[in-house]
Design an enzyme around this catalytic site. Structure first.
Site, PDB file in Angstrom:
ATOM      1  N   HIS A 133     -16.519  67.358  11.393  1.00  0.00           N
ATOM      2  CA  HIS A 133     -15.738  66.697  12.463  1.00  0.00           C
ATOM      3  C   HIS A 133     -16.419  66.845  13.826  1.00  0.00           C
ATOM      4  O   HIS A 133     -15.752  66.813  14.855  1.00  0.00           O
ATOM      5  CB  HIS A 133     -14.318  67.258  12.560  1.00  0.00           C
ATOM      6  CG  HIS A 133     -13.630  67.384  11.246  1.00  0.00           C
ATOM      7  ND1 HIS A 133     -12.873  66.383  10.696  1.00  0.00           N
ATOM      8  CD2 HIS A 133     -13.609  68.398  10.345  1.00  0.00           C
ATOM      9  CE1 HIS A 133     -12.393  66.773   9.520  1.00  0.00           C
ATOM     10  NE2 HIS A 133     -12.831  67.991   9.277  1.00  0.00           N
TER      11      HIS A 133
ATOM     12  N   SER B  73     -37.496  56.246  31.993  1.00  0.00           N
ATOM     13  CA  SER B  73     -36.609  55.300  32.673  1.00  0.00           C
ATOM     14  C   SER B  73     -37.359  54.668  33.823  1.00  0.00           C
ATOM     15  O   SER B  73     -38.197  55.308  34.462  1.00  0.00           O
ATOM     16  CB  SER B  73     -35.384  56.054  33.191  1.00  0.00           C
ATOM     17  OG  SER B  73     -34.838  55.378  34.310  1.00  0.00           O
TER      18      SER B  73
ATOM     19  N   LYS C 252     -36.243  61.173  33.069  1.00  0.00           N
ATOM     20  CA  LYS C 252     -35.696  60.859  31.746  1.00  0.00           C
ATOM     21  C   LYS C 252     -36.717  60.798  30.631  1.00  0.00           C
ATOM     22  O   LYS C 252     -37.859  60.373  30.811  1.00  0.00           O
ATOM     23  CB  LYS C 252     -34.977  59.500  31.811  1.00  0.00           C
ATOM     24  CG  LYS C 252     -33.774  59.517  32.713  1.00  0.00           C
ATOM     25  CD  LYS C 252     -32.510  59.879  31.976  1.00  0.00           C
ATOM     26  CE  LYS C 252     -32.001  58.655  31.240  1.00  0.00           C
ATOM     27  NZ  LYS C 252     -30.856  58.961  30.417  1.00  0.00           N
TER      28      LYS C 252
ATOM     29  N   GLU D 154     -32.582  55.267  18.570  1.00  0.00           N
ATOM     30  CA  GLU D 154     -31.486  54.318  18.810  1.00  0.00           C
ATOM     31  C   GLU D 154     -31.750  53.007  18.081  1.00  0.00           C
ATOM     32  O   GLU D 154     -30.834  52.395  17.511  1.00  0.00           O
ATOM     33  CB  GLU D 154     -31.328  54.078  20.314  1.00  0.00           C
ATOM     34  CG  GLU D 154     -30.847  55.329  21.033  1.00  0.00           C
ATOM     35  CD  GLU D 154     -31.018  55.253  22.550  1.00  0.00           C
ATOM     36  OE1 GLU D 154     -30.171  55.796  23.248  1.00  0.00           O
ATOM     37  OE2 GLU D 154     -31.992  54.652  23.033  1.00  0.00           O
TER      38      GLU D 154
END
Ligand code: ARG
Length: 461
Positions: A153, A274, A280, A287
Site C-alpha cells: 500500500h 531542466s 534538476k 517516465e
C-alpha cells in the site's frame, strides 16, 4: 492485378486508404522467400517445368539483392509488397512471372509472410529480454545484501534487499519470455497452400512446403489459415505484459530516485535536465517506459477490436494487423533495450535505503516472531507488539530504542536482549525460506536465475 473486371481505375482516396506498401514493405524478404518456395511447390505439382522453376528462383534471388536496403517503393503503383514483388519479377522474366500466382492468393501469401516475420521478430525480442534479465540478475547479485524498504500500500512494511527487488522483476520478465516462446510455437505453422480461403486447387505437398520455409508444420484448415491472426494478437499481448512490467519497474525507480526517497541515483546518460531549473535531473526514460506501456495496451485493445467482429474468412480489416504488430514490436524492443541501460546505471544510496528500511517500524513483525519463539500465540504477540509500537510512536523512538521497562510491561516473556536483535540485518537474515529476502537466499536466487539464462541461451544456439 485485378483490372480485368473493372472499367475504371481506383480513386486517389481509395489508393490512400487501401495501399499498404509503405507499411508492409518490411515483409519483402519474407515475400521473396515465400515466392521461391511456392515456385518449387507448384513446380513439383506440375504447373511449372524444371527450367521455369530455375528461372523464377534465380530471378527472385536477384530481386532479393535488389531490395537490400531499399526504401519502400511507394510510387511504384503497386498497392502492397506482394503485388510489387510479382510486378518486379514480371519485369525481369516476362510472362513467366505471371505464372507464379497459380493456386496462390495474397491471403495465404500475407499470412505466411507475416508469420515468417513474426517468428524472427519474436526471437529478437527474446534476445533483448535476455540481456535485460541478465542486467537485473547482475544488479541482484551486486546488491544481494543491501537493505531496501519494502512496501505494501506504499506504506513501509518490512525490510527486503535491493537485490531481491531486482530479481522480482527478473522473474516477471522470465515469465514474459515464456509467453513469447509460447507465441512463437503457435506462430510456427505455414498457411501457404490454403489459397484464398478454400484451399489450393493444385496438388501441392503442403508439408514439404512448410518444411522448405522452415515452419514446424502446415496449418490444418484453409478457412482458418487465411483469417487467423491469433499469432499477431498473442504476440502483442505478450509484449504488452512486458510493457506493463517495465512500467512498474519504472514507477518503482522513479520513486526510489525522488528527493524524498533518494534510495538510488540514476545514470546521467538516461536522464535529462531542466531548461529552467539548473539543479534538476529528471527520470525521463523511466517516465517514457510507463507511457510506452500505455501505447502497447492501446495496440492490444485496438487489434483485438479489429478482429472480433470479422466473418470468415479474409477481410481487408486484417491488413491493419501489420501496423499494430510492427509498432508493438518496435515499442517493446526500444523499451526493453532502454530499460537495460537504466538498470545497469542504477547506483544504490545505501545509507538512505537502509535508513528507510529501518524506519516505519518495519521490524515489528520480527519482534512478534521473537514473542512467538518465547511461547506466545501469534495473535497475542501481534496485539502486544501493536501496543509497543504505540508506545514507541508516542515517545518518538524506534522499537529497539524502547526501555527494558517498556518491554517488560507489554511483553514480560521477553528478555531485554531481544532489543539488540531487531536491527535490519537481523530482520533480513531471518528470511531464509525459499523465495525470501535474506542476503544468502538472494545470492542463491541470483545464481539460479543466471543458470536459467545460460540454459536458455544453450537451447537457442
Ligand atoms: N495487403 C493485403 C493485407 O495485408 C494482402 C492481402 C490482400 N487480399 C485481398 N483479398 N485483398 O492483408
Amino acid at each position: 492485378m485485378w483490372g480485368g473486371r473493372f472499367s475504371e481505375g481506383p480513386d486517389a482516396l481509395f489508393r490512400a486508404i487501401n495501399d499498404s506498401i509503405g507499411v508492409d514493405w518490411r515483409l519483402v524478404r519474407q515475400d521473396i522467400a515465400g515466392s521461391v518456395a511456392w515456385a518449387r511447390a507448384i513446380g513439383k505439382a506440375g504447373v511449372l517445368s524444371v527450367g521455369e522453376v530455375k528461372e523464377l528462383t534465380a530471378a527472385l534471388g536477384a530481386l532479393s539483392d535488389e531490395v537490400e536496403g531499399m526504401a519502400p517503393p511507394v510510387d511504384s503503383g503497386a498497392e502492397d509488397v506482394h503485388s510489387w514483388v510479382e510486378q518486379r519479377l514480371t519485369e525481369r522474366v516476362g510472362d513467366l512471372g505471371r505464372k507464379l500466382h497459380t493456386g496462390r492468393s495474397r491471403n495465404d501469401q500475407v499470412a505466411t509472410d507475416l508469420r515468417l516475420w513474426t517468428k524472427e521478430a519474436l526471437e529478437e525480442r527474446l534476445g533483448e529480454l535476455h540481456v535485460l534479465r541478465a542486467a537485473l540478475v547482475e544488479l541482484g547479485a551486486r546488491e544481494a545484501g543491501t537493505p531496501l524498504c519494502g512496501y505494501t500500500h506504499l506504506q513501509r512494511a518490512q525490510a527486503v534487499t535491493f537485490g531481491h527487488w531486482a530479481l522480482a522483476y527478473e522473474r516477471m520478465l522470465a515469465r514474459d519470455a515464456g509467453r513469447l516462446r509460447d507465441a512463437l510455437a503457435r506462430t510456427d505453422e505455414c498457411p501457404l497452400g490454403s489459397g484464398a480461403l478454400a484451399g489450393t486447387g493444385w496438388d501441392v505437398d503442403r508439408a514439404a512446403l512448410a518444411q522448405d520455409l522452415g515452419f514446424a508444420r502446415p496449418t490444418a484448415n484453409s478457412l482458418d489459415s487465411v483469417s487467423d491472426r491469433d499469432f499477431v494478437l498473442e504476440s502483442i499481448n505478450a509484449l504488452t505484459l512486458v510493457g506493463v512490467h517495465l512500467s512498474r519497474l519504472a514507477e518503482d525507480l522513479i520513486f526510489y530516485a525522488s528527493g524524498e526517497a533518494a534510495f538510488v541515483a540514476l545514470g546521467e546518460s538516461m536522464t535529462s535536465g531542466s531548461s529552467l531549473m539548473p539543479q534538476k535531473q529528471n527520470p525521463d526514460a523511466l517516465e517514457l517506459l510507463r507511457a510506452k506501456a500505455a501505447r502497447l495496451i492501446g495496440l492490444q485493445a485496438g487489434f483485438a477490436a479489429t478482429v472480433k467482429g470479422l466473418p470468415l474468412a479474409y477481410n481487408k480489416d486484417l491488413q491493419e494487423d501489420k501496423a499494430a504488430l510492427f509498432e508493438a514490436m518496435d515499442v517493446a524492443s526500444l523499451s526493453v533495450r532502454a530499460a537495460g541501460v537504466v538498470v545497469s546505471g542504477v547506483r544504490v544510496n545505501e545509507a538512505a535505503a537502509k535508513a528507510a528500511a529501518e524506519g516505519g517500524y518495519t521490524n515489528a513483525t520480527d519482534l512478534a516472531d521473537e514473542m512467538v519463539a518465547a511461547g506466545v500465540p501469534f495473535r497475542t504477540a501481534h496485539e502486544r507488539v501493536g501496543a509497543l509500537v504505540r508506545v514507541a510512536i508516542e515517545k518518538g523512538v524506534k522499537l529497539d530504542e524502547l526501555t527494558p521497562e517498556d518491554l517488560s510491561e507489554h511483553a514480560p516473556e521477553l528478555d531485554a536482549g531481544v532489543l539488540g536483535r531487531l536491527g535490519v540485518q537481523a530482520s533480513l537474515a531471518r528470511r531464509v525460506a525459499l523465495g525470501g529476502s535474506s542476503p544468502d537466499r538472494v545470492m542463491k536466487a541470483a545464481a539460479a536465475a543466471r543458470a536459467e539464462l545460460d540454459a536458455e541461451l544453450e537451447q537457442t544456439s
